[in-house]
Write an enzyme that holds these catalytic residues in place. Sequence first.
Site, PDB file in Angstrom:
ATOM      1  N   LYS A   1     -15.780  13.179  10.622  1.00 40.01           N
ATOM      2  CA  LYS A   1     -14.356  13.473  10.434  1.00 40.01           C
ATOM      3  C   LYS A   1     -14.245  14.861   9.855  1.00 40.01           C
ATOM      4  O   LYS A   1     -14.662  15.109   8.717  1.00 40.01           O
ATOM      5  CB  LYS A   1     -13.716  12.445   9.490  1.00 40.01           C
ATOM      6  CG  LYS A   1     -12.281  12.794   9.089  1.00 40.01           C
ATOM      7  CD  LYS A   1     -11.647  11.768   8.156  1.00 40.01           C
ATOM      8  CE  LYS A   1     -10.432  12.362   7.448  1.00 40.01           C
ATOM      9  NZ  LYS A   1      -9.854  11.440   6.443  1.00 40.01           N
TER      10      LYS A   1
ATOM     11  N   ASN B   1      -7.106   4.706   2.925  1.00 38.72           N
ATOM     12  CA  ASN B   1      -7.978   4.515   1.781  1.00 38.72           C
ATOM     13  C   ASN B   1      -7.153   4.153   0.549  1.00 38.72           C
ATOM     14  O   ASN B   1      -7.132   3.009   0.120  1.00 38.72           O
ATOM     15  CB  ASN B   1      -8.815   5.776   1.528  1.00 38.72           C
ATOM     16  CG  ASN B   1      -9.907   5.547   0.501  1.00 38.72           C
ATOM     17  OD1 ASN B   1      -9.860   4.607  -0.276  1.00 38.72           O
ATOM     18  ND2 ASN B   1     -10.907   6.398   0.486  1.00 38.72           N
ATOM     19  N   THR B   2      -6.402   5.136   0.028  1.00 36.81           N
ATOM     20  CA  THR B   2      -5.633   4.910  -1.194  1.00 36.81           C
ATOM     21  C   THR B   2      -4.708   3.682  -1.149  1.00 36.81           C
ATOM     22  O   THR B   2      -4.650   2.928  -2.126  1.00 36.81           O
ATOM     23  CB  THR B   2      -4.822   6.191  -1.539  1.00 36.81           C
ATOM     24  OG1 THR B   2      -5.726   7.297  -1.580  1.00 36.81           O
ATOM     25  CG2 THR B   2      -4.126   6.061  -2.876  1.00 36.81           C
TER      26      THR B   2
ATOM     27  N   GLY C   1      -2.883  10.509  -0.051  1.00 39.01           N
ATOM     28  CA  GLY C   1      -2.685   9.827  -1.322  1.00 39.01           C
ATOM     29  C   GLY C   1      -1.250   9.747  -1.801  1.00 39.01           C
ATOM     30  O   GLY C   1      -0.978   9.175  -2.849  1.00 39.01           O
TER      31      GLY C   1
ATOM     32  N   ALA D   1      -3.922   9.317   6.663  1.00 39.52           N
ATOM     33  CA  ALA D   1      -3.390   9.927   5.438  1.00 39.52           C
ATOM     34  C   ALA D   1      -1.894   9.738   5.229  1.00 39.52           C
ATOM     35  O   ALA D   1      -1.102   9.862   6.154  1.00 39.52           O
ATOM     36  CB  ALA D   1      -3.693  11.420   5.370  1.00 39.52           C
ATOM     37  N   GLY D   2      -1.558   9.465   3.977  1.00 44.18           N
ATOM     38  CA  GLY D   2      -0.170   9.487   3.537  1.00 44.18           C
ATOM     39  C   GLY D   2       0.573   8.171   3.638  1.00 44.18           C
ATOM     40  O   GLY D   2       1.671   8.041   3.118  1.00 44.18           O
TER      41      GLY D   2
END
Lengths: 261, 261, 261, 261
Positions: free
Chosen positions: A102, A211-212, A163, A189-190
């Site tokens: 990635k 992830n987050t 995040g 993301a986001g």
Amino acid sequence: MTMKSSKLVIAGKELSSRFFLGTGRYPNPFVQNEAIRVSEAEVLTFAIRRVNLDAPSEDAILQHLDQDSFTYLPNTSGASNAEEAIRIARLAKASGISNWIKVEISADEKTLLPDPIETLKATETLANEGFVVLPYTSDDPILCRKLEEAGAAAVMPGGAPIGTGLGVLNPYNIGLIAEDSNVPIIVDAGLGSAKDIVEVMELGVDGVLMNTPVAKAKDPVKMAHAMKLAIEAGRASYEAGRIPKKKYATASSGYESLISR
Amino acid sequence: MTMKSSKLVIAGKELSSRFFLGTGRYPNPFVQNEAIRVSEAEVLTFAIRRVNLDAPSEDAILQHLDQDSFTYLPNTSGASNAEEAIRIARLAKASGISNWIKVEISADEKTLLPDPIETLKATETLANEGFVVLPYTSDDPILCRKLEEAGAAAVMPGGAPIGTGLGVLNPYNIGLIAEDSNVPIIVDAGLGSAKDIVEVMELGVDGVLMNTPVAKAKDPVKMAHAMKLAIEAGRASYEAGRIPKKKYATASSGYESLISR
Amino acid sequence: MTMKSSKLVIAGKELSSRFFLGTGRYPNPFVQNEAIRVSEAEVLTFAIRRVNLDAPSEDAILQHLDQDSFTYLPNTSGASNAEEAIRIARLAKASGISNWIKVEISADEKTLLPDPIETLKATETLANEGFVVLPYTSDDPILCRKLEEAGAAAVMPGGAPIGTGLGVLNPYNIGLIAEDSNVPIIVDAGLGSAKDIVEVMELGVDGVLMNTPVAKAKDPVKMAHAMKLAIEAGRASYEAGRIPKKKYATASSGYESLISR
Amino acid sequence: MTMKSSKLVIAGKELSSRFFLGTGRYPNPFVQNEAIRVSEAEVLTFAIRRVNLDAPSEDAILQHLDQDSFTYLPNTSGASNAEEAIRIARLAKASGISNWIKVEISADEKTLLPDPIETLKATETLANEGFVVLPYTSDDPILCRKLEEAGAAAVMPGGAPIGTGLGVLNPYNIGLIAEDSNVPIIVDAGLGSAKDIVEVMELGVDGVLMNTPVAKAKDPVKMAHAMKLAIEAGRASYEAGRIPKKKYATASSGYESLISR
């Protein structure tokens, strides 16, 4: 009648799950492992930076995972230009972790947003070297097409800065990218909640990397389960074909009821 | 660690599913039955109006269903005032179909929006007569509280006008209603896709009633499946506790990666 | 070619301005007066509760205003039912302040949302007594119609709870109300910025009532000016007829440029 | 107390108006001229492509305008790469029209979205040659910064694809760009109504470029007036400092009313 979705295939690898999961920021390794298990994710991502690449199999967490069950997608986070990202990718490949990479390049600390020019450069170079390249990019549709042309195996536009949990800031662009792409689109993301996941899946993207939103939820394991269901719900809804939006009402039961026939 | 959600209970009846399904507008009875099966819904709604109430068990579709598996929630659609709705409800109860009743009163053909004054009247009267009353109402939070005070077993604010597929027009109000209510809140009407479902479930409501989004989808059975998953995803996400939204980025993997420890 | 908009008329009174301004919460009387002047508002609202109704003309602020330039719209805020609101309205009228009355009834401290049942009752009674009644209500379209039928001179649905600055939570409902109403619609409460104002004006409403967004802005006088411009911009845009939304692009200048002809 | 805003300055030129107007697609030259007049725009843009550059002053429309009152911002629309855009810009400058240039490069017919790589190249080259370069770009914040670093006099991110009227698809990104930029930010393309204009101005951008929303409105002249007001309203609101958003209500008049003191 079957519920089967067409499978997701990246670089010839068939994946049963459309859930790409990050491995950072969990409260502890036990929660992390359980969240990974419950998510049913097959592709796991992690930062290569500052890794002991001499002995990756001795990693505290990685050693508990059955490597055959997962595809590792190491990322170049921490790189601030193409050169650094390329160097990190080569180290990861040389250490035997994976030839998937990635590409994640940012020179902006506040937003961690990807650098479009450097990301394109690194993608081109690494694809030419035989890597399976999945670049993290902005949702600029023309840039996403250029990444595809540069050899990306899949393209990963962000929903919002990493995040933030702001969700998909520009559904129009993500929909356009999904519509026009010839490689899989994985939104990365986001994202913040299960609603965000279903929303992007209904736009026709092929998968989601998170992830987050899982790791930092109050209950990461239950959230991993929620996100797994959300990805499946969103994909099934996309395939089932939603009703059109209308300005005014239509009776659902007035003259067509179950009993009244 | 368990995935179990606290159960939904209405009028003492414990429900495993938070999916309330309408039975109108399906392409044919076979698709309808299969969609009902796949949805795993336990509560089914249909219009009583113009029903052959002398022999409900001979109904073309109802006779194929195992009545013990379902709770019937007949509705008063077609009623334009409290008096009509009350009369319809009494007929349904007398015919033995159910003592549950969805109060649905509209005098507006364009929007089919519920009449707040008449709905409140009918709810009060029917609750006093021992009905299990679930009124369909606007998302006015004060009105929803009055319906609860009038004896509603659950309150059903609309997301948008019936059949429009516009989704939840006012998430703020729905969230406020869920937050302040002492009876279950079931969002009814106007939803369009799985995203809408997850969105309202994440607001803390207890369930969702749908008809058109399933029955008129291109593939109603697959959509029933998508909606079932969406309800579960939204509930699990609500219970798991999402991450807060932040303005700027937070690295998910920079220094806390799987391998880098 | 003229820029003139059709005038707003309420109860036979022609108003040049579509800006209804509240008089509470300003930092001091000087800022208040200057904000009122700059706003060019002709209708001012204030709470009657606990007023010295024996000598309203001696009020610290009111005495500085030229009463002939303004229409006073006293409100019943603080009333928690129809009876209280009616009593307050009668006192205001008897003291000679105005026969216009903003019916504002709430029993909910957290949201200050209007009570639909009590608001309807008070509106009916006061309209029958010859008041010019402008009820503050939720954005429930059926309720707004009932208020009109009960004799309201104008109907004032809220954009969001008072003082929240959340903007117009449900543009769909506000648009529906504007479309179907036979009396002026003035959006009241919850707006935050000039964008919110233009948005509701473009939905076709006839005016806007504000207080907090002006009084509590960092620079209330400049904000009064901004809001005045926003109301005019929104009205002009509504009358000028915006372009339709399209999914894909259309060149604005490729072959039709100024110079290229 | 004064209403004055700080002026907008681009390449040393002070502009009283923050409205940049396109000259294409009007119903006829009379409407075009009147719309330009009413808009009070000082910067006009038009396509250079296929222009009779030997005699620009004989242009059918341009000859009616007082050239001293306007700054011309010719654009390179029709160019599909940096080389073409650079060539067009040089021709425009050589013909004496202007040394300001809007770089507009697209190779995508469906969306007309700008090519990030080619736009950056052309900006760098033209800035080095002494042009006042205003590139039309996507709302990618990192790309906008690179354009600034490459010498752009102002940066012009799009709200949505040209001519769609979809408004500002990603207010977050536009706000981020405005916050971090050291040159003026002019939002260009995709806006539809006065609400969109106020929204972007409140995000802190320095101006707006429009064409289709004015030229194709039902009444272009009235819309030009609406947009002029909207730009002023949005700027004043930005400078006045809006109230914060709150979840619950705050009384605006309960205890702080005009009369009740």
